[in-house]
Motif scaffolding. Structure first.
Motif, PDB file in Angstrom:
ATOM      1  N   ARG A 104      32.475   3.639 101.111  1.00 56.03           N
ATOM      2  CA  ARG A 104      32.890   2.261 100.895  1.00 56.03           C
ATOM      3  C   ARG A 104      32.431   1.722  99.544  1.00 56.03           C
ATOM      4  N   HIS A 275      34.840   2.026 119.735  1.00 55.95           N
ATOM      5  CA  HIS A 275      34.023   2.456 118.605  1.00 55.95           C
ATOM      6  C   HIS A 275      34.327   3.900 118.230  1.00 55.95           C
ATOM      7  N   GLU A 276      33.817   4.311 117.077  1.00 55.28           N
ATOM      8  CA  GLU A 276      34.035   5.685 116.599  1.00 55.28           C
ATOM      9  C   GLU A 276      32.699   6.380 116.357  1.00 55.28           C
ATOM     10  N   ASP A 277      31.692   6.013 117.130  1.00 52.98           N
ATOM     11  CA  ASP A 277      30.360   6.569 116.903  1.00 52.98           C
ATOM     12  C   ASP A 277      30.175   7.921 117.585  1.00 52.98           C
TER      13      ASP A 277
ATOM     14  N   SER B  14      29.305  -2.448 107.942  1.00 57.33           N
ATOM     15  CA  SER B  14      30.496  -1.722 108.339  1.00 57.33           C
ATOM     16  C   SER B  14      30.686  -1.783 109.845  1.00 57.33           C
ATOM     17  N   ARG B  15      30.305  -2.887 110.419  1.00 54.26           N
ATOM     18  CA  ARG B  15      30.551  -3.166 111.829  1.00 54.26           C
ATOM     19  C   ARG B  15      30.308  -1.964 112.729  1.00 54.26           C
ATOM     20  N   ARG B  16      31.339  -1.473 113.390  1.00 55.06           N
ATOM     21  CA  ARG B  16      31.069  -0.567 114.496  1.00 55.06           C
ATOM     22  C   ARG B  16      30.546   0.801 114.123  1.00 55.06           C
ATOM     23  N   THR B  17      30.942   1.273 112.958  1.00 53.17           N
ATOM     24  CA  THR B  17      30.474   2.600 112.580  1.00 53.17           C
ATOM     25  C   THR B  17      29.036   2.542 112.110  1.00 53.17           C
ATOM     26  N   VAL B  19      26.199   1.617 113.550  1.00 50.76           N
ATOM     27  CA  VAL B  19      25.077   1.915 114.428  1.00 50.76           C
ATOM     28  C   VAL B  19      24.487   3.300 114.221  1.00 50.76           C
TER      29      VAL B  19
END
Lengths: 366, 435
Positions: A104, A275-277, B14-17, B19
């Protein structure tokens, strides 16, 4: 209370507030509507919105790239809010076609940002490797098997005659729906008395199962009631959950512990909760579960069949790479797998598919 | 790259990613500049000096959606706000519970009912986040929840199992926040299924598996060299954690079918009951913090009908859990917490026969781990609208749990972005709740 822009506040009292709200919301004169939807569609395609977060747009919010934002708003109006047309344009831009940007830092919306696939994309991608035609999965024969599965407990308690009768009904139900309806109409007339007692019993059992929170039994009873023609009973359609079908064809959310949920599908108890974790259960599923059970152990799986059809090791390697990673192998990769497959072709093939499906490259969209 | 640059990079919103990615990225095995202890900054596990602890572990039962205090553990018999829910006497003199908790009525001697809970968050996501982390939900950072703090500050007990497990959890429940990904809770979607796929598949020998892993690592390393992002690094890190878990001797802890039927029956066959039983097995194996979520408490409509469905599984599981822990001598140093993001309006929403969100005055429970049982803490007015005595904020509540665990509440830990955070933010422990 703040008044809606473009709507006379006095009107609110006289009209259905919900209808008024939706009308206002989708009115192209409503200033924020176009911004919101264009911004969200851009995020969907590129992974980063021009205004982040997408659900917090205020009067003084400035987009990261104001010129692009206003271009997108114009475009949205031009296609008359046809999202499909809008996305088609985004997906065919040079910007979207470029390789994704991993970081980013210094990101200027020049290309998509690198993302992990969504839970639904992961699931559907896996399925396309298993099923020859992912859209042909809701066929009748499966429904019969499923029906039998759903009433397994009931079937167990039947004697031979009852069992055969029940089985015949199920077969008729799916092979000849017209005859089934006729048969049911007749039997209903005969059974009305018996049924009402059964309905009472089932309803009673349903209440108890709900109280226990025993969702499996709840589903079973709900289905039995539906079979008796009692509809409108609250219960989620979980029967289709084990189907190998597109995420969009399955009940949402999938039950706790399902592949989709492991990979971050929203539980839908809160907004935007997907989510994409990374987490341990999803990786264990890739390492020891889904890939092994549904792909490597199934000679019918489409990827396995394609591999067999390819025959020559070199062609097999290409097939696996294109199938899983959408690219051809590099020279070193090709050499490595060739060596392995010459040693033990059967195990080598399996190892290769397993490895490719476990790579970061498979999970992340470049 | 200097430490400062590392820190700054790590603070991108970056919010959800965010964590898992962030911390895992910073702590590449052995290579991180932060691996060496910095004063007050992130260091190795257990580097924080603890004070005397009365509790070693926590079972945290989370009532998602906002549990009605009047219809559960703080009835106001006779008040206009009480509605049709009756109160019954418990085995503790001053404690009455609602009619939906006949089993718990026999165990209230072990429980402290915190009746003066107060939150400033009236929406679910924000409220759940606040309850779990003691900080407000923001777009730029993710805070660790209590379970992550505990494992970070006190270190792991069982080296092969994760110290933090979340059963039936959602996005804003347990979280590792900005801490290393190893403090993230291990999510268990269904207690009945336990930890699935933890053994090699049939026909895959150790030799085959190791060969596969060797090649996989090569491919993934090459990918990471090219696309060196937090998310990619987090995946690499998580693979290693998954592998070490596969080697654990204690995987049986995840299998509740190993319990005698009488025990399974006692906890209940619903997901919450099974979750509580799994929680007990896990803490027996020295997992420090286990959260079990029970959702569905958002009773805006038909509150009183819904209580009849929501409460019995909790009554059964919680009473079974307390009795079971007690019988095993575990209640002494295991704290059982029952929490929720907010309560529900004392005033009944007559149109829908429901109760709406009410963060101003609600109830949570504490039991075991040094907590004095058989009492109520704090007071509200006759109808339950306002806290009148001994207000306990969400941060105070969490500070109290932290205090029991021996975690220094005034200790400041610096996040990767260099900002100071405390385990319960500004919360002050309520020492009066301890025996």
């Amino acid at each position: 209370m703040r008044r809606f822009r473009g709507l006379d506040p006095d009107v609110r009292r006289e009209i259905d507030s919900r209808a008024a709200f939706s009308e206002w919301l989708t009115d192209s004169d409503t200033p924020r509507f176009t911004t919101v939807i264009a911004n969200r569609m851009w995020e969907r395609a590129f992974g980063v919105a021009l205004i982040e977060p997408v659900d917090d747009i205020k009067d003084d919010t400035v987009a990261a790239n104001p010129a692009l934002m206003s271009l997108l708003e114009d475009l949205m109006r031009e296609v008359d809010y046809d999202l499909r047309a809008f996305l088609e344009i985004l997906y065919t831009t040079d910007a979207y076609q470029r390789e994704s940007i991993p970081d980013r830092e210094g990101y200027a919306h020049q290309a998509p940002i690198m993302r992990r696939m969504s839970a639904e994309q992961c699931w559907d991608s896996m399925l396309t490797l298993v099923l020859p035609d992912i859209d042909a999965t809701l066929n009748e024969p499966d429904a019969v098997a499923l029906d039998i599965y759903a009433s397994y407990e009931d079937l167990l308690s039947m004697d031979e005659e009852e069992f055969e009768e029940e089985l015949e009904i199920m077969i008729v139900r799916y092979s000849d729906p017209m005859a089934y309806r006729e048969m049911r109409r007749e039997s209903r007339e005969n059974d009305d008395q018996r049924n009402s007692a059964r309905v009472r019993m089932l309803t009673d059992q349903l209440k108890k199962a709900r109280k226990r929170g025993d969702t499996v039994t709840v589903e079973r009873i709900v289905q039995s009631l539906r079979d008796l023609g009692i509809t409108g009973v609250r219960g989620r359609d979980r029967l289709r959950v084990n189907y190998m079908a597109r995420a969009s064809d399955l009940p949402s959310p999938a039950p706790d512990g399902h592949f989709l949920r492991q990979f971050g599908q929203s539980k839908r108890d809160l907004i935007s909760a997907s989510h994409e974790d990374a987490n341990i259960p999803q990786l264990l599923n890739l390492l020891n579960g889904f890939v092994e059970e549904r792909l490597l152990d199934q000679t019918q799986a489409v990827l396995r069949r394609e591999m067999i059809r390819a025959r020559a090791p070199l062609a097999q390697i290409n097939t696996a790479y294109v199938g899983v990673l959408s690219r051809e192998p590099g020279p070193e990769e090709r050499e490595m797998w060739l060596r392995i497959m010459r040693g033990d072709p059967r195990q080598g093939t399996k190892d290769m598919i397993w490895t490719l499906l476990n790579t970061h490259e498979f999970l992340f969209i470049r | 790259m200097t430490i400062r640059e590392h820190l700054r990079r790590a603070d991108e919103p970056s919010r959800r990613t965010f964590v898992s990615g962030l911390a895992a990225g910073l702590f590449g095995v052995g290579t991180s500049p932060l691996a060496s202890p910095l004063s007050g900054a992130l260091t190795q596990d257990g580097a924080v000096p603890l004070r005397h602890a009365t509790a070693k572990r926590v079972i945290y039962l989370y009532m998602s959606g906002g549990m009605s205090q009047l219809d559960t553990f703080s009835p106001k018999p006779g008040a206009a706000t009480q509605g049709p829910t009756e109160a019954i006497q418990s085995n503790a003199d001053d404690v009455r519970v609602s009619e939906h908790f006949p089993l718990m009525a026999r165990h209230m001697d072990k429980v402290c009912v915190v009746e003066s809970m107060n939150s400033n968050q009236g929406a679910h996501a924000q409220g759940q986040y606040y309850m779990h982390t003691s900080y407000e939900l923001r777009g730029t950072i993710r805070h660790p929840s209590l379970g992550a703090w505990l494992n970070y500050m006190a270190g792991p007990v069982n080296e092969t199992l994760p110290g933090h497990v979340a059963i039936n959890g959602g996005l804003y429940n347990a979280s590792g926040g900005f801490l290393e990904s190893k403090y993230m809770p291990l999510p268990i979607g269904s207690a009945e299924d336990g930890l699935q796929n933890s053994a090699r598949a049939d026909g895959v020998s150790e030799g085959i598996f190791d060969r596969r892993m060797r090649r996989l690592r090569e491919m993934n390393d090459a990918f990471r060299d090219r696309y060196n992002t937090k998310e990619v690094r987090a995946y690499g890190d998580m693979y290693e954690q998954a592998l070490s878990l596969m080697d654990s001797q204690d995987l049986d802890a995840f299998d509740i079918s190993k319990e005698p039927e009488s025990i399974q029956e006692a906890y209940g066959t619903d997901p919450f009951g099974k979750g509580c039983l799994l929680a007990r097995r896990l803490i027996e194996h020295d997992v420090r913090f286990v959260e079990v979520v029970k959702s569905g408490w958002d009773t805006h409509a038909e509150n009183f009908d819904q209580m009849g469905e929501l409460c019995p599984p909790v009554d059964r599981a919680l009473s079974a859990l307390l009795a079971d822990l007690d019988a095993r001598g575990l209640l002494e140093d295991t704290m059982v917490v029952l929490a929720t993001e907010f309560g529900r309006t004392p005033r009944i929403n007559t149109q829908r026969d429901g109760r709406d969100h009410y963060p101003k005055a609600f109830s949570c429970l504490l039991a075991g781990g040094g907590i004095q049982g058989g009492v109520k803490y704090g007071k509200t007015d006759a109808e339950g609208h306002e806290v009148t005595e001994d207000i306990v904020t969400v941060e105070d509540f969490n500070a109290t749990i932290a205090y029991g665990l021996g975690l220094p509440t005034e200790y400041e830990m610096y996040s990767p972005s260099g900002r100071p955070f405390r385990v319960a933010h500004k919360g002050i422990p309520v020492k009066a709740m301890f025996a």
